[in-house]
Enzyme design. Structure first.
Site, PDB file in Angstrom:
ATOM      1  N   GLN A  87      63.909   3.162  74.005  1.00  0.00           N
ATOM      2  CA  GLN A  87      63.461   4.539  73.779  1.00  0.00           C
ATOM      3  C   GLN A  87      64.282   5.262  72.715  1.00  0.00           C
ATOM      4  OE1 GLN A  87      63.260   5.568  78.218  1.00  0.00           O
ATOM      5  NE2 GLN A  87      61.568   6.741  77.347  1.00  0.00           N
ATOM      6  N   HIS A 119      60.506   2.257  86.845  1.00  0.00           N
ATOM      7  CA  HIS A 119      60.073   2.801  85.547  1.00  0.00           C
ATOM      8  C   HIS A 119      60.963   2.296  84.407  1.00  0.00           C
ATOM      9  CE1 HIS A 119      58.388   6.279  83.066  1.00  0.00           C
ATOM     10  NE2 HIS A 119      59.453   5.919  82.362  1.00  0.00           N
ATOM     11  N   GLU A 120      62.275   2.336  84.613  1.00  0.00           N
ATOM     12  CA  GLU A 120      63.192   1.959  83.528  1.00  0.00           C
ATOM     13  C   GLU A 120      63.239   0.444  83.321  1.00  0.00           C
ATOM     14  OE1 GLU A 120      63.925   4.295  81.662  1.00  0.00           O
ATOM     15  OE2 GLU A 120      63.625   5.954  83.049  1.00  0.00           O
ATOM     16  N   HIS A 151      60.473  -0.463  81.182  1.00  0.00           N
ATOM     17  CA  HIS A 151      60.704  -0.168  79.753  1.00  0.00           C
ATOM     18  C   HIS A 151      61.317  -1.362  79.010  1.00  0.00           C
ATOM     19  CE1 HIS A 151      59.602   3.890  78.635  1.00  0.00           C
ATOM     20  NE2 HIS A 151      60.223   4.435  79.645  1.00  0.00           N
ATOM     21  N   CYS A 187      57.156  10.438  81.174  1.00  0.00           N
ATOM     22  CA  CYS A 187      58.067   9.597  80.405  1.00  0.00           C
ATOM     23  C   CYS A 187      58.454  10.339  79.131  1.00  0.00           C
ATOM     24  CB  CYS A 187      57.363   8.280  80.044  1.00  0.00           C
ATOM     25  SG  CYS A 187      58.377   7.177  79.047  1.00  0.00           S
ATOM     26  N   LEU A 188      59.732  10.255  78.784  1.00  0.00           N
ATOM     27  CA  LEU A 188      60.208  10.914  77.559  1.00  0.00           C
ATOM     28  C   LEU A 188      59.461  10.413  76.326  1.00  0.00           C
ATOM     29  CD1 LEU A 188      64.083  10.817  78.147  1.00  0.00           C
ATOM     30  CD2 LEU A 188      62.511  12.731  78.545  1.00  0.00           C
ATOM     31  N   GLY A 248      66.170   9.308  83.374  1.00  0.00           N
ATOM     32  CA  GLY A 248      66.389   7.898  83.076  1.00  0.00           C
ATOM     33  C   GLY A 248      65.997   7.635  81.641  1.00  0.00           C
TER      34      GLY A 248
HETATM   35 NI    NI Z   1      60.018   6.378  80.409  1.00  0.00          NI
END
Ligand code: NI
Length: 167
Positions: free
Chosen positions: A51, A132-133, A136, A89-90, A46
């Site tokens: 991001q 989670h997204e 963000h 998380c990225l 995701g």
């Molecule tokens: Ni993330």
């Protein structure tokens, strides 16, 4: 399609609530393509537009072995239950943490054609990714949900190449 660099914890774009998309046009669809490429290049499941440095309420989710899809202006309209989950998380590379997430999650959003959709998930990776997204685009990161510092674990560089994916 362009792979764009991932923004990391400490970058203010990750912390500002993102702007609502007023019209789903080709520029948004191009953004979705770039987000999808960037998510796969980083081995994520995701990604949210902030991001890659774009302060808009756009999310892409790509569950393993499923077609990726976009959520524009996503809102969690229903959540219930609690479960403890391991999460990454990225934008927070090299760490994983244990957080409390919901069991059932329903998100309302627009799809990439601008049509209103609802996505429901229960007790799976998709339910976790939806929360989670959506976090963000509100400027929230999973590390904000940790009960204690000890719930954040530094993973060894070798583990970064493990098959587990990050959101
Ligand atoms: Ni993330």
């Amino acid at each position: 399609m362009t792979v764009r660099p991932i923004r990391y914890l400490g970058d203010p774009v990750l912390r500002k609530p993102a702007r609502k998309v007023s019209r789903v046009d080709d520029s948004i669809r191009k953004l979705i393509e770039d987000m999808t490429e960037s998510m796969y290049a980083a081995h994520g499941v995701g990604i949210a537009a902030p991001q890659i440095g774009v302060p808009l309420r756009v999310v892409v989710i790509g569950m393993p072995d499923e077609d990726p899809f976009a959520l524009i202006n996503p809102e969690v309209i229903e959540r219930s239950g609690e479960r403890r989950l391991d999460e990454g998380c990225l934008s927070v590379p090299g760490y994983r943490g244990t957080v409390t997430r919901s069991v059932k999650v329903t998100v309302k959003a627009l799809d990439q054609r601008g049509k209103e959709i609802r996505v429901k998930a229960e007790d799976n990776l998709l339910a976790q990714a939806l929360e989670h997204e959506t976090d963000h685009v509100n400027g929230t990161l999973y590390v904000d949900h940790l009960d204690a510092k000890k719930d954040l674990i530094k993973i060894e560089p070798i583990a970064a190449h493990h098959e587990e994916d990050d959101d």
